[in-house]
Write an enzyme that holds these catalytic residues in place. Structure first.
Site, mmCIF file in Angstrom:
data_model
loop_
_atom_site.group_PDB
_atom_site.id
_atom_site.type_symbol
_atom_site.label_atom_id
_atom_site.label_comp_id
_atom_site.label_asym_id
_atom_site.label_seq_id
_atom_site.Cartn_x
_atom_site.Cartn_y
_atom_site.Cartn_z
ATOM 1 N N ASP A 262 57.929 42.333 -7.768
ATOM 2 C CA ASP A 262 59.536 42.493 -8.128
ATOM 3 C C ASP A 262 60.173 41.040 -7.790
ATOM 4 O OD1 ASP A 262 61.999 42.289 -8.411
ATOM 5 O OD2 ASP A 262 62.653 43.182 -6.483
ATOM 6 N N TRP B 40 65.248 43.874 -0.221
ATOM 7 C CA TRP B 40 65.097 44.391 -1.973
ATOM 8 C C TRP B 40 63.750 44.815 -1.078
ATOM 9 C CZ3 TRP B 40 68.867 44.832 -3.981
ATOM 10 C CH2 TRP B 40 69.808 43.939 -4.341
ATOM 11 N N LYS C 68 69.212 37.492 -12.753
ATOM 12 C CA LYS C 68 69.397 36.838 -12.424
ATOM 13 C C LYS C 68 68.619 35.793 -12.384
ATOM 14 C CE LYS C 68 69.699 39.147 -8.140
ATOM 15 N NZ LYS C 68 68.892 40.370 -7.760
#
Ligand code: PLP
Length: 351
Positions: free
Chosen positions: A168, A101, A192
């Site tokens: 993030d 990511w 998530k």
């Protein structure tokens, strides 16, 4: 029977959130209307948005220097929005390359300017968090991924950062006590650890906006969303509502501190078994192990089929590792009860 859901995302949410959001789809607030069919400008939905934005600040202990947005586009859109808003023309940003990511975020930022990757564990298959002591003021901002969902690593100590700090936090937001006020911008895809897919949380310090000198497409401009109190366009109403319910559940169950205690207990139970049992092994180094995603492999392939059959028979879902890594991944998000971890550990012992 309800399964033990270890899925990495979209993930398990508290049962009461499923219940209450199902009721709201049928009849919201006794209005005789579904939450899916009322105006996002109605008083009832504005109350949802206002409370969703307020509860985030309460849980994170942030003051009014910050604003809270619920946007569309997933965390992936933030990979582009961050540089659009924070990277000056001819500027440069520092990124930590700690996983897939992070690498995707770097790829997007490079389209807008210079990116210095100041630490990377890519050559070692992202099995650890690259160590950085300090980030210099010559950068417009520093970007890191607080928890690497695929590899099961997590930043424990954030570096000293002399520029804007961006993270993030998609897979560990609201899971542990950290000083959120050290960050200038935090983002997280809801699916998530916070809610259903469809919205992304952005927490931003207002004073950092409007300084990149760039012409920014309206939707990509945080300042526009701030000015419109997260109602620049039709927000993802259902995802915001279900996220609010999840955050209310979190607040009613002791907030982040209590969630962290539960998460530590769950992770310890599973890591202790992995360390004790020669049949299993973690992908990453012990000191960077994540509390949220436990990525591991089986050391004896001849036992794989028996293990797979056993965990499926025990009602476990979502244990397969990410396609880029293989093996297994147990995601221990806030809503996963420790009883589910015990079921997994019992299966591991039985093979
Ligand atoms: C899942 C994930 C993403 C991507 O999220 P989308 O909402 O699907 O765009 C980004 N970063 C991290 C750390 C993730 O776990």
């Amino acid at each position: 029977m309800k399964k033990h859901n270890f899925s990495a995302g979209p993930c398990i949410l508290p049962q009461e959130v499923f219940q209450k959001s199902a009721e709201a789809i049928l009849d919201f607030n006794g209005m005789g209307l579904s939450i899916l069919e009322i105006s996002h400008r109605s008083k009832d939905f504005i109350a949802v948005m206002d409370e969703a934005r307020a509860i985030v600040k309460r849980l994170m202990n942030l003051n009014d220097d910050y604003d809270v947005l619920f946007l569309g586009g997933g965390a992936s859109l933030q990979f582009a929005m961050v540089p659009f808003n924070l990277m000056k023309e001819n500027g440069k940003a520092a990124y930590l390359d700690s996983g897939n990511w992070a690498a995707n975020a770097i790829k997007e930022a490079k389209k807008l300017g210079t990116v210095d990757v100041i630490g990377s564990s890519k050559e070692e298959n992202y099995s650890f968090i690259p160590k950085i002591e300090e980030v210099g003021a010559e950068y417009d901002y520093f970007h890191c991924t607080s928890n690497n969902t695929i590899y099961g690593t997590q930043i424990k100590d954030f570096p000293k950062v002399n520029t804007l700090m961006v993270s993030d936090m998609s897979s560990d937001i609201f899971s542990r006590v950290i000083d959120y006020s050290k960050f200038d911008l935090i983002y997280a895809g809801a699916q998530k650890n916070m809610g259903p897919a469809g919205t992304t949380l952005v927490v931003v310090k207002k004073e950092i906006l409007g300084k990149s000198g760039r012409i920014i497409p309206s939707y990509l401009d945080y300042a526009q969303h701030v000015a419109k109190e997260s109602m620049f366009n039709t927000p993802p109403v259902f995802a915001v509502y279900a996220s609010l319910l999840t955050l209310q559940w979190l607040e009613n169950n002791g907030g982040i501190a209590a969630a962290e205690e539960r998460n530590i207990a769950k992770a310890k139970l599973l890591y202790d078994e992995i360390d004790r049992n020669p049949l299993f092994e973690c992908f990453c180094v012990p000191e960077d192990r994540s509390l949220m995603n436990v990525s591991f492999k089986i050391t004896d392939e001849s036992k794989k089929e028996a293990f797979d059959n056993a965990w499926k028979a025990a009602g476990i879902n979502g244990l397969n590792g990410h396609r880029s890594l293989g093996g297994y991944r147990a995601s221990l998000y806030n809503a996963l009860p420790i009883e589910s971890v015990q079921v997994l550990v019992d299966v591991m012992k039985s093979i």
